[in-house]
Design a protein around this motif. Structure first.
Motif, mmCIF file in Angstrom:
data_model
loop_
_atom_site.group_PDB
_atom_site.id
_atom_site.type_symbol
_atom_site.label_atom_id
_atom_site.label_comp_id
_atom_site.label_asym_id
_atom_site.label_seq_id
_atom_site.Cartn_x
_atom_site.Cartn_y
_atom_site.Cartn_z
ATOM 1 N N MET A 91 0.836 -1.190 0.000
ATOM 2 C CA MET A 91 0.000 0.000 0.000
ATOM 3 C C MET A 91 0.875 1.246 0.000
ATOM 4 S SD MET A 91 -3.224 0.661 -0.141
ATOM 5 C CE MET A 91 -4.001 -0.821 0.502
ATOM 6 N N PHE A 92 0.422 2.289 -0.720
ATOM 7 C CA PHE A 92 1.197 3.520 -0.864
ATOM 8 C C PHE A 92 0.278 4.724 -0.640
ATOM 9 C CE2 PHE A 92 2.743 0.132 -3.582
ATOM 10 C CZ PHE A 92 4.080 0.056 -3.234
ATOM 11 N N THR A 93 0.883 5.923 -0.656
ATOM 12 C CA THR A 93 0.108 7.140 -0.437
ATOM 13 C C THR A 93 0.053 8.030 -1.666
ATOM 14 O OG1 THR A 93 1.984 8.472 0.327
ATOM 15 C CG2 THR A 93 0.852 7.123 1.969
ATOM 16 N N GLY A 94 0.899 7.779 -2.656
ATOM 17 C CA GLY A 94 0.941 8.640 -3.821
ATOM 18 C C GLY A 94 1.802 9.870 -3.627
ATOM 19 N N LEU A 95 2.597 9.904 -2.537
ATOM 20 C CA LEU A 95 3.539 10.995 -2.304
ATOM 21 C C LEU A 95 4.928 10.520 -2.723
ATOM 22 C CD1 LEU A 95 2.332 12.371 1.153
ATOM 23 C CD2 LEU A 95 1.643 13.045 -1.159
ATOM 24 N N ILE A 96 5.398 11.005 -3.849
ATOM 25 C CA ILE A 96 6.645 10.540 -4.449
ATOM 26 C C ILE A 96 7.837 10.999 -3.608
ATOM 27 C CG2 ILE A 96 8.054 10.528 -6.535
ATOM 28 C CD1 ILE A 96 5.232 9.195 -6.709
ATOM 29 N N GLN A 97 8.789 10.096 -3.384
ATOM 30 C CA GLN A 97 9.967 10.428 -2.586
ATOM 31 C C GLN A 97 11.223 10.618 -3.420
ATOM 32 O OE1 GLN A 97 10.680 8.208 0.951
ATOM 33 N NE2 GLN A 97 8.543 8.180 1.584
ATOM 34 N N ALA A 98 11.228 10.105 -4.641
ATOM 35 C CA ALA A 98 12.423 10.247 -5.480
ATOM 36 C C ALA A 98 12.074 9.891 -6.914
ATOM 37 C CB ALA A 98 13.551 9.348 -4.975
ATOM 38 N N MET A 99 13.000 10.189 -7.813
ATOM 39 C CA MET A 99 12.890 9.754 -9.198
ATOM 40 C C MET A 99 14.097 8.893 -9.539
ATOM 41 S SD MET A 99 11.475 13.074 -11.333
ATOM 42 C CE MET A 99 12.631 14.245 -10.604
ATOM 43 N N GLY A 100 13.934 8.023 -10.481
ATOM 44 C CA GLY A 100 15.027 7.168 -10.920
ATOM 45 C C GLY A 100 14.898 6.891 -12.402
ATOM 46 N N GLN A 101 15.947 6.333 -12.968
ATOM 47 C CA GLN A 101 15.913 5.962 -14.383
ATOM 48 C C GLN A 101 15.665 4.475 -14.495
ATOM 49 O OE1 GLN A 101 19.546 6.106 -16.771
ATOM 50 N NE2 GLN A 101 18.382 7.081 -18.418
ATOM 51 N N VAL A 102 14.742 4.108 -15.367
ATOM 52 C CA VAL A 102 14.385 2.706 -15.532
ATOM 53 C C VAL A 102 14.994 2.164 -16.820
ATOM 54 C CG1 VAL A 102 12.224 3.280 -16.716
ATOM 55 C CG2 VAL A 102 12.468 1.057 -15.615
ATOM 56 N N ASN A 103 15.484 0.947 -16.726
ATOM 57 C CA ASN A 103 15.940 0.197 -17.897
ATOM 58 C C ASN A 103 15.112 -1.081 -17.953
ATOM 59 O OD1 ASN A 103 18.333 1.730 -18.951
ATOM 60 N ND2 ASN A 103 18.999 1.431 -16.855
ATOM 61 N N ILE A 104 14.342 -1.230 -19.007
ATOM 62 C CA ILE A 104 13.432 -2.366 -19.122
ATOM 63 C C ILE A 104 14.039 -3.410 -20.038
ATOM 64 C CG2 ILE A 104 11.123 -3.105 -19.801
ATOM 65 C CD1 ILE A 104 10.147 -0.309 -19.176
ATOM 66 N N GLY A 105 14.165 -4.631 -19.509
ATOM 67 C CA GLY A 105 14.681 -5.739 -20.293
ATOM 68 C C GLY A 105 13.656 -6.838 -20.405
ATOM 69 N N LEU A 106 14.099 -8.016 -20.794
ATOM 70 C CA LEU A 106 13.205 -9.154 -20.947
ATOM 71 C C LEU A 106 12.787 -9.664 -19.575
ATOM 72 C CD1 LEU A 106 14.984 -11.077 -23.851
ATOM 73 C CD2 LEU A 106 12.932 -9.634 -23.989
ATOM 74 N N GLY A 107 11.533 -9.410 -19.210
ATOM 75 C CA GLY A 107 10.999 -9.947 -17.969
ATOM 76 C C GLY A 107 11.384 -9.199 -16.719
ATOM 77 N N GLY A 108 12.077 -8.073 -16.826
ATOM 78 C CA GLY A 108 12.468 -7.366 -15.618
ATOM 79 C C GLY A 108 12.847 -5.928 -15.884
ATOM 80 N N VAL A 109 13.022 -5.174 -14.792
ATOM 81 C CA VAL A 109 13.428 -3.776 -14.899
ATOM 82 C C VAL A 109 14.568 -3.515 -13.929
ATOM 83 C CG1 VAL A 109 11.109 -3.018 -15.559
ATOM 84 C CG2 VAL A 109 11.779 -2.989 -13.158
ATOM 85 N N ALA A 110 15.369 -2.522 -14.262
ATOM 86 C CA ALA A 110 16.433 -2.058 -13.386
ATOM 87 C C ALA A 110 16.190 -0.591 -13.108
ATOM 88 C CB ALA A 110 17.799 -2.265 -14.034
ATOM 89 N N ILE A 111 16.192 -0.207 -11.839
ATOM 90 C CA ILE A 111 15.943 1.170 -11.431
ATOM 91 C C ILE A 111 17.228 1.744 -10.859
ATOM 92 C CG2 ILE A 111 14.508 2.703 -10.058
ATOM 93 C CD1 ILE A 111 12.945 1.050 -12.070
ATOM 94 N N ARG A 112 17.682 2.846 -11.437
ATOM 95 C CA ARG A 112 18.943 3.455 -11.011
ATOM 96 C C ARG A 112 18.675 4.718 -10.189
ATOM 97 N NH1 ARG A 112 23.329 1.349 -13.630
ATOM 98 N NH2 ARG A 112 22.832 -0.077 -15.353
ATOM 99 N N ASN A 113 19.093 4.673 -8.934
ATOM 100 C CA ASN A 113 19.085 5.835 -8.040
ATOM 101 C C ASN A 113 19.747 5.417 -6.735
ATOM 102 O OD1 ASN A 113 18.564 7.876 -6.147
ATOM 103 N ND2 ASN A 113 16.713 8.511 -7.214
#
Length: 220
Positions: free
Chosen positions: A1-23
């Motif tokens: 569960m979340f509140t919708g209050l963003i705490q940070a931004m990151g860069q996403v790299n989407i690959g086959l079946g998964g993602v990598a978030i850089r921050n």
């Protein structure tokens, strides 16, 4: 569960079946562990592996199909990040499950003297029934208040204050971009409950309690 209050931004790299978030700063501040839930542009993902530069998560075909993660422009995009809500945290936004209902298209962005006005159209108009004026909606995981909406709710506008604009990916969005939308959780549960038949009271036998009935029940 979340509140919708963003705490940070990151860069996403989407690959086959998964993602990598850089921050790496997000890791240092939040300190997530393997198995924790993180909302990535409003999509609840589970941390599969921690890395010095961020974390990796697995993504199901359902998530790819329902969210912007399945769009080519999302391959190396900036995304909003929010850790899961703790019971002792303040609920500053609204209850967000991280389960995206569908996509929305940004149809207009207008700069106001002290805010930005963003117009959005539900890709599937059936979800418009959950959109009401002054109600809540999560846009790429951001808790926003609906300023105005069409009669059916399939089109709506949200006013974005400078703090939200500057700390979220809305500052990078353009007209024609797709965003993840999650309708108000309370609205969906209310619809579900109101659509069910009311519970039936336990039926009681109307048969009179007399000597014959008592004998049938084993009383002598």
């Amino acid at each position: 569960m979340f509140t919708g209050l963003i705490q940070a931004m990151g860069q996403v790299n989407i690959g086959l079946g998964g993602v990598a978030i850089r921050n790496p700063d997000f890791l240092a501040t939040v300190g997530p562990r393997q198995g924790d839930s993180i909302a990535v542009d409003g999509v609840c993902l589970t941390v599969a592996r921690l890395e010095p530069w961020g974390f990796q998560a697995d993504v199901s075909p359902e998530t790819m199909a329902r969210s912007t993660m399945g769009h080519p422009k999302a391959a190396r995009a900036m995304v909003n990040l929010e850790p899961a809500l703790r019971l002792q945290d303040r609920l500053g936004g609204h209850l967000v499950s991280g389960h995206v209902d569908g996509l929305g298209e940004i149809t207009a962005i207008e700069r106001q003297p002290r805010s930005w006005n963003v117009d959005i159209r539900w890709q599937d108009p059936v979800f418009g029934k959950y959109t009401v004026s002054k109600g809540s909606v999560a846009v790429d995981g951001i808790s926003l208040t609906v300023a105005r909406c069409s009669a059916g709710g399939e089109r709506f506008s949200a006013a974005v204050i400078p703090v939200t604009w500057g700390k979220t990916t809305l500052q990078y969005r353009q007209v024609g971009d797709w965003v993840n939308l999650e309708a108000d959780l309370l609205a969906k549960y209310s619809e579900r409950l109101l659509g069910l038949e009311p519970p039936q009271p336990i039926s009681h036998q109307e048969q009179a309690i007399n000597k014959a009935w008592l004998q049938e029940q084993g009383w002598s």
